[in-house]
Design a protein around this motif. Structure first.
Motif, short mmCIF file in Angstrom:
data_model
loop_
_atom_site.label_atom_id
_atom_site.label_comp_id
_atom_site.label_asym_id
_atom_site.label_seq_id
_atom_site.Cartn_x
_atom_site.Cartn_y
_atom_site.Cartn_z
N UNK A 37 55.45 50.27 6.32
CA UNK A 37 56.77 49.62 6.25
C UNK A 37 57.82 50.51 5.57
N UNK A 38 57.40 51.31 4.58
CA UNK A 38 58.33 52.21 3.90
C UNK A 38 58.88 53.24 4.88
N UNK A 39 57.99 53.82 5.69
CA UNK A 39 58.41 54.79 6.71
C UNK A 39 59.31 54.11 7.75
N UNK A 40 58.93 52.91 8.17
CA UNK A 40 59.70 52.17 9.17
C UNK A 40 61.10 51.83 8.65
N UNK A 41 61.19 51.39 7.39
CA UNK A 41 62.48 51.05 6.78
C UNK A 41 63.33 52.31 6.63
N UNK A 42 62.70 53.41 6.19
CA UNK A 42 63.40 54.68 6.04
C UNK A 42 63.94 55.16 7.38
N UNK A 43 63.13 55.05 8.42
CA UNK A 43 63.53 55.46 9.76
C UNK A 43 64.69 54.60 10.26
N UNK A 44 64.62 53.28 10.01
CA UNK A 44 65.67 52.34 10.41
C UNK A 44 66.98 52.66 9.71
N UNK A 45 66.91 52.93 8.39
CA UNK A 45 68.11 53.29 7.62
C UNK A 45 68.71 54.58 8.17
N UNK A 46 67.84 55.55 8.50
CA UNK A 46 68.30 56.83 9.04
C UNK A 46 69.00 56.62 10.40
N UNK A 47 68.44 55.77 11.26
CA UNK A 47 69.04 55.47 12.57
C UNK A 47 70.41 54.81 12.38
N UNK A 48 70.48 53.80 11.51
CA UNK A 48 71.74 53.09 11.24
C UNK A 48 72.76 54.07 10.66
N UNK A 49 72.32 54.92 9.73
CA UNK A 49 73.21 55.89 9.09
C UNK A 49 73.77 56.88 10.10
N UNK A 50 72.92 57.43 10.98
CA UNK A 50 73.40 58.39 11.98
C UNK A 50 74.30 57.70 13.00
N UNK A 51 73.97 56.46 13.37
CA UNK A 51 74.79 55.72 14.32
C UNK A 51 76.16 55.41 13.69
N UNK A 52 76.16 55.03 12.41
CA UNK A 52 77.39 54.73 11.69
C UNK A 52 78.25 55.98 11.52
N UNK A 53 77.61 57.11 11.24
CA UNK A 53 78.29 58.38 11.09
C UNK A 53 78.92 58.80 12.42
#
Length: 58
Positions: A37-53
């Motif tokens: 779940x930690x990896x999944x949450x980290x990956x999700x945050x990274x996807x949202x962050x790159x999409x937001x950027x």
């Protein structure tokens, strides 16, 4: 009892070894379960962050 000792000692070492191995395996298994779940949450945050950027740049 004493005459059985040379026979029982390797068996005892083997049993202790198996128990330690199973404990380590269980710890590794729970560590992996906790890690997923930690990896999944980290990956999700990274996807949202790159999409937001990418969305902010436009």
């Amino acid at each position: 009892m004493i005459s059985w000792l040379p026979f029982l000692t390797p068996l005892l070492v083997w049993i202790i070894g198996i128990i330690i191995f199973l404990i380590m395996l269980t710890i590794a298994y729970f560590f992996l379960i906790a890690l997923v779940p930690i990896i999944a949450i980290g990956f999700l945050i990274w996807i949202i962050y790159s999409a937001f950027k990418g969305w902010k740049r436009r």
